[in-house]
Design a protein around this motif. Structure first.
Motif, PDB file in Angstrom:
ATOM      1  N   MET A  90       0.810  -1.212   0.000  1.00 40.20           N
ATOM      2  CA  MET A  90       0.000   0.000   0.000  1.00 40.20           C
ATOM      3  C   MET A  90       0.848   1.269   0.000  1.00 40.20           C
ATOM      4  O   MET A  90       0.393   2.335  -0.438  1.00 40.20           O
ATOM      5  CB  MET A  90      -0.937  -0.017   1.217  1.00 40.20           C
ATOM      6  CG  MET A  90      -1.954   1.098   1.222  1.00 40.20           C
ATOM      7  SD  MET A  90      -2.913   1.176  -0.307  1.00 40.20           S
ATOM      8  CE  MET A  90      -3.694  -0.426  -0.273  1.00 40.20           C
ATOM      9  N   PRO A 110      -3.327   5.842   1.661  1.00 34.01           N
ATOM     10  CA  PRO A 110      -2.837   4.472   1.827  1.00 34.01           C
ATOM     11  C   PRO A 110      -3.189   3.855   3.183  1.00 34.01           C
ATOM     12  O   PRO A 110      -3.541   2.672   3.247  1.00 34.01           O
ATOM     13  CB  PRO A 110      -1.321   4.635   1.672  1.00 34.01           C
ATOM     14  CG  PRO A 110      -1.167   5.819   0.796  1.00 34.01           C
ATOM     15  CD  PRO A 110      -2.266   6.755   1.194  1.00 34.01           C
ATOM     16  N   ALA A 133      -6.839   2.992   3.010  1.00 32.23           N
ATOM     17  CA  ALA A 133      -7.054   1.808   2.173  1.00 32.23           C
ATOM     18  C   ALA A 133      -6.592   0.536   2.886  1.00 32.23           C
ATOM     19  O   ALA A 133      -7.220  -0.524   2.752  1.00 32.23           O
ATOM     20  CB  ALA A 133      -6.322   1.967   0.844  1.00 32.23           C
ATOM     21  N   TYR A 181     -14.383  -2.676  -0.100  1.00 35.27           N
ATOM     22  CA  TYR A 181     -13.091  -2.801  -0.783  1.00 35.27           C
ATOM     23  C   TYR A 181     -13.149  -3.953  -1.782  1.00 35.27           C
ATOM     24  O   TYR A 181     -12.800  -3.792  -2.952  1.00 35.27           O
ATOM     25  CB  TYR A 181     -11.977  -3.007   0.240  1.00 35.27           C
ATOM     26  CG  TYR A 181     -10.614  -2.662  -0.303  1.00 35.27           C
ATOM     27  CD1 TYR A 181     -10.168  -1.342  -0.325  1.00 35.27           C
ATOM     28  CD2 TYR A 181      -9.770  -3.633  -0.814  1.00 35.27           C
ATOM     29  CE1 TYR A 181      -8.935  -1.003  -0.836  1.00 35.27           C
ATOM     30  CE2 TYR A 181      -8.529  -3.307  -1.317  1.00 35.27           C
ATOM     31  CZ  TYR A 181      -8.112  -1.995  -1.339  1.00 35.27           C
ATOM     32  OH  TYR A 181      -6.892  -1.663  -1.856  1.00 35.27           O
ATOM     33  N   LYS A 224      -8.432   3.745  -4.133  1.00 37.48           N
ATOM     34  CA  LYS A 224      -7.021   3.438  -3.885  1.00 37.48           C
ATOM     35  C   LYS A 224      -6.215   3.427  -5.179  1.00 37.48           C
ATOM     36  O   LYS A 224      -5.114   3.983  -5.252  1.00 37.48           O
ATOM     37  CB  LYS A 224      -6.900   2.097  -3.170  1.00 37.48           C
ATOM     38  CG  LYS A 224      -5.476   1.717  -2.769  1.00 37.48           C
ATOM     39  CD  LYS A 224      -4.766   0.836  -3.781  1.00 37.48           C
ATOM     40  CE  LYS A 224      -5.356  -0.550  -3.802  1.00 37.48           C
ATOM     41  NZ  LYS A 224      -4.524  -1.464  -4.638  1.00 37.48           N
TER      42      LYS A 224
END
Length: 237
Positions: free
Chosen positions: A72, A104, A107, A120, A146
């Protein structure tokens, strides 16, 4: 597929001494973000290899969560490195850095808590159509956020490096070219995965690009003295 797993494990092992070298050269400009970048590559490669080798859905989901601990943060670290090596460190004050890493982190948490909201991934399952069973995912809206952020950060980093290459002198131009190639390859390998254009559409070859990035950075460090040159410059001024 098995060959890909071997490459991932080899990259995970080779990233350790490279990251250690960057850590050892912390007084040099860019050494600390380069350490985190290489460490994240190594961890992501290790976790994804374990993901591919896991036989059941629970194991693959666990290693998918683990991979995000490193993966990430790769694109924001690319941007940090581009800012440092193009002499734009003033953009790296605490407030901009906090904003850079906020999405990040968000996410990462969204990935870990996905079973509670399914924003997600709307669904995950095992695709056994290839040589190895792989984790298949149906993407949700937070996944799109993301990826938009990751591509924006990577594009900004590439533009900064490309613009600086024209003005660089003969000693720093090869370093910038290698960084540009190192950051471009993961983007090129991620696009077919994102668009489902690969024969095995659930196999993520993005990390193969980061394997190549690690190799190119090692050339920049050993052949073109990436951190040594930055250290000399910092000491001179």
């Amino acid at each position: 597929m098995v060959f890909y797993v071997v490459i991932l494990f080899l990259c995970a092992g080779s990233s350790i001494p490279l990251a250690a070298m960057a850590w050892h050269r912390r007084p040099s400009r860019g050494a600390l973000p380069l350490f985190f970048f290489l460490a994240c590559i190594g961890w992501s490669c290790f976790a994804y290899a374990q993901n591919l080798m896991s036989p059941d859905l629970a194991g693959k989901q666990f290693w998918n969560h683990a991979e995000y601990l490193g993966g990430m943060f790769l694109t924001p670290l690319m941007l940090v490195l581009a800012l440092v090596f193009t002499h734009r460190e003033k953009w790296l004050r605490p407030a901009p850095l906090l904003l850079l890493f906020a999405i990040p982190v968000f996410a990462l948490l969204a990935n870990w808590t996905n079973p509670w909201h399914h924003l997600y991934y709307t669904a995950t399952w095992i695709d056994a159509s290839g040589p190895l069973p792989v984790l298949a995912k149906s993407r949700g809206p937070l996944y799109a956020v993301k990826f938009l952020y990751a591509y924006a950060a990577a594009a900004f980093a590439l533009v900064l490096l490309a613009r600086s290459i024209r003005r660089a002198d003969s000693s720093t131009r090869p370093q910038l070219w290698l960084l540009l190639a190192a950051f471009l390859l993961p983007v090129l390998l991620n696009a077919p995965y994102l668009l489902r254009l690969m024969p095995h559409k659930h196999v993520n070859l993005t990390l193969l690009g980061f394997v190549a990035a690690s190799a190119l950075i090692s050339i920049a460090m050993f052949r073109y003295r990436l951190l040594a040159e930055a250290l000399l410059e910092k000491q001179r001024f």
